[in-house]
Every structure is written in C-alpha cells, then in structure tokens.
Design a protein around this motif. Structure first.
Motif, PDB file in Angstrom:
ATOM      1  N   SER A  68     -17.855  -3.819  24.025  1.00 23.70           N
ATOM      2  CA  SER A  68     -16.998  -2.615  24.309  1.00 23.70           C
ATOM      3  C   SER A  68     -16.734  -2.825  25.955  1.00 23.70           C
ATOM      4  O   SER A  68     -17.394  -2.580  26.533  1.00 23.70           O
ATOM      5  CB  SER A  68     -17.508  -1.396  23.830  1.00 23.70           C
ATOM      6  OG  SER A  68     -16.857  -0.437  24.398  1.00 23.70           O
ATOM      7  N   PHE A  69     -15.524  -3.007  26.325  1.00 24.41           N
ATOM      8  CA  PHE A  69     -15.366  -3.207  27.715  1.00 24.41           C
ATOM      9  C   PHE A  69     -15.282  -2.106  28.623  1.00 24.41           C
ATOM     10  O   PHE A  69     -15.758  -2.000  29.593  1.00 24.41           O
ATOM     11  CB  PHE A  69     -13.909  -4.052  27.941  1.00 24.41           C
ATOM     12  CG  PHE A  69     -13.982  -5.555  27.485  1.00 24.41           C
ATOM     13  CD1 PHE A  69     -14.637  -6.437  28.156  1.00 24.41           C
ATOM     14  CD2 PHE A  69     -13.039  -5.632  26.614  1.00 24.41           C
ATOM     15  CE1 PHE A  69     -14.671  -7.611  27.739  1.00 24.41           C
ATOM     16  CE2 PHE A  69     -13.018  -7.280  26.056  1.00 24.41           C
ATOM     17  CZ  PHE A  69     -13.946  -8.095  26.865  1.00 24.41           C
ATOM     18  N   GLN A  70     -15.198  -1.015  27.692  1.00 21.62           N
ATOM     19  CA  GLN A  70     -15.125   0.569  28.469  1.00 21.62           C
ATOM     20  C   GLN A  70     -16.748   0.799  29.022  1.00 21.62           C
ATOM     21  O   GLN A  70     -16.869   1.372  29.751  1.00 21.62           O
ATOM     22  CB  GLN A  70     -14.696   1.468  27.504  1.00 21.62           C
ATOM     23  CG  GLN A  70     -15.580   1.776  26.492  1.00 21.62           C
ATOM     24  CD  GLN A  70     -14.756   2.744  25.447  1.00 21.62           C
ATOM     25  OE1 GLN A  70     -13.730   3.205  25.495  1.00 21.62           O
ATOM     26  NE2 GLN A  70     -15.622   3.373  24.531  1.00 21.62           N
ATOM     27  N   ASP A  71     -17.643  -0.254  28.334  1.00 20.45           N
ATOM     28  CA  ASP A  71     -18.819  -0.118  29.032  1.00 20.45           C
ATOM     29  C   ASP A  71     -19.284  -0.292  30.473  1.00 20.45           C
ATOM     30  O   ASP A  71     -20.294  -0.135  30.915  1.00 20.45           O
ATOM     31  CB  ASP A  71     -19.969  -0.536  27.935  1.00 20.45           C
ATOM     32  CG  ASP A  71     -20.143   0.051  26.506  1.00 20.45           C
ATOM     33  OD1 ASP A  71     -19.520   1.228  26.492  1.00 20.45           O
ATOM     34  OD2 ASP A  71     -20.558  -0.221  25.510  1.00 20.45           O
ATOM     35  N   TYR A  72     -18.498  -1.401  30.815  1.00 22.02           N
ATOM     36  CA  TYR A  72     -18.812  -1.935  32.295  1.00 22.02           C
ATOM     37  C   TYR A  72     -17.524  -1.462  33.078  1.00 22.02           C
ATOM     38  O   TYR A  72     -16.496  -1.495  32.954  1.00 22.02           O
ATOM     39  CB  TYR A  72     -18.543  -3.520  31.867  1.00 22.02           C
ATOM     40  CG  TYR A  72     -19.667  -3.751  30.902  1.00 22.02           C
ATOM     41  CD1 TYR A  72     -20.729  -4.219  31.504  1.00 22.02           C
ATOM     42  CD2 TYR A  72     -19.264  -4.071  29.675  1.00 22.02           C
ATOM     43  CE1 TYR A  72     -21.897  -4.693  30.479  1.00 22.02           C
ATOM     44  CE2 TYR A  72     -20.465  -4.383  28.691  1.00 22.02           C
ATOM     45  CZ  TYR A  72     -21.580  -4.544  29.264  1.00 22.02           C
ATOM     46  OH  TYR A  72     -22.658  -5.147  28.415  1.00 22.02           O
TER      47      TYR A  72
END
Length: 92
Positions: free
Chosen positions: A83-87
C-alpha cells in the motif's frame, strides 16, 4: 493529520525474468497486464546500479521506517501487494 506507517519505500535492481509459475500466481491474485508481455520483460537489461542507489537513499531513514525491495524481491507481485499510501517517500 495523516500518519505514515513508513517513511521510505524503494525498489531497485529488479529481476525481469518471469517464470510461468510466477505468471500463474499473479494471475490468480490480479489481472496483470505485464504478464501478457512476459517475454518482452525478460528481454530488458538489468539495472544493477539501482541497488546501490536505493540502498544509499534508504540510509537517510530509520531502518524501522524503511521498506526496500531489491533483486528477486523487486517483483510486480510484491509491488502490487504493498500500500503506497503507507509511505511518505516512494523511490523507483
């Protein structure tokens, strides 16, 4: 305010060789456009310098807040499972 689980995600030095088993595994999880072009991807040149680039960049962040995928771990399947929104920072 949104809080990130991690600071830095980096992907480098991918292995472009796609095996039939990997293709079938991805197809069972996702509709993968690149699986159709597996032979073309296998013909791409390697990117070994990206391993050093990603590793050096990751040093600017705490180990516990860093996720990197290099070499055989740098696959489309592993990328799609993240999940790219985590970074906060994403580096390819």
């Amino acid at each position: 305010m949104f809080e990130y689980k991690g600071e830095y995600f980096g992907l480098g030095d991918p292995t472009f060789k796609i095996t039939k088993d990997a293709e079938q595994e991805m197809a069972s999880l996702f509709t993968v456009r690149s699986a159709v072009m597996a032979s073309e991807l296998s013909d791409l040149s390697s990117l070994p310098d990206t391993k050093t680039e990603i590793s050096n960049s990751a040093k600017n962040f705490g180990v516990e807040k860093t996720k990197i995928l290099l070499g055989d771990e740098a696959t489309e399947l592993n990328l799609r499972l993240l999940s790219f929104q985590d970074y906060k920072f994403i580096h390819f």
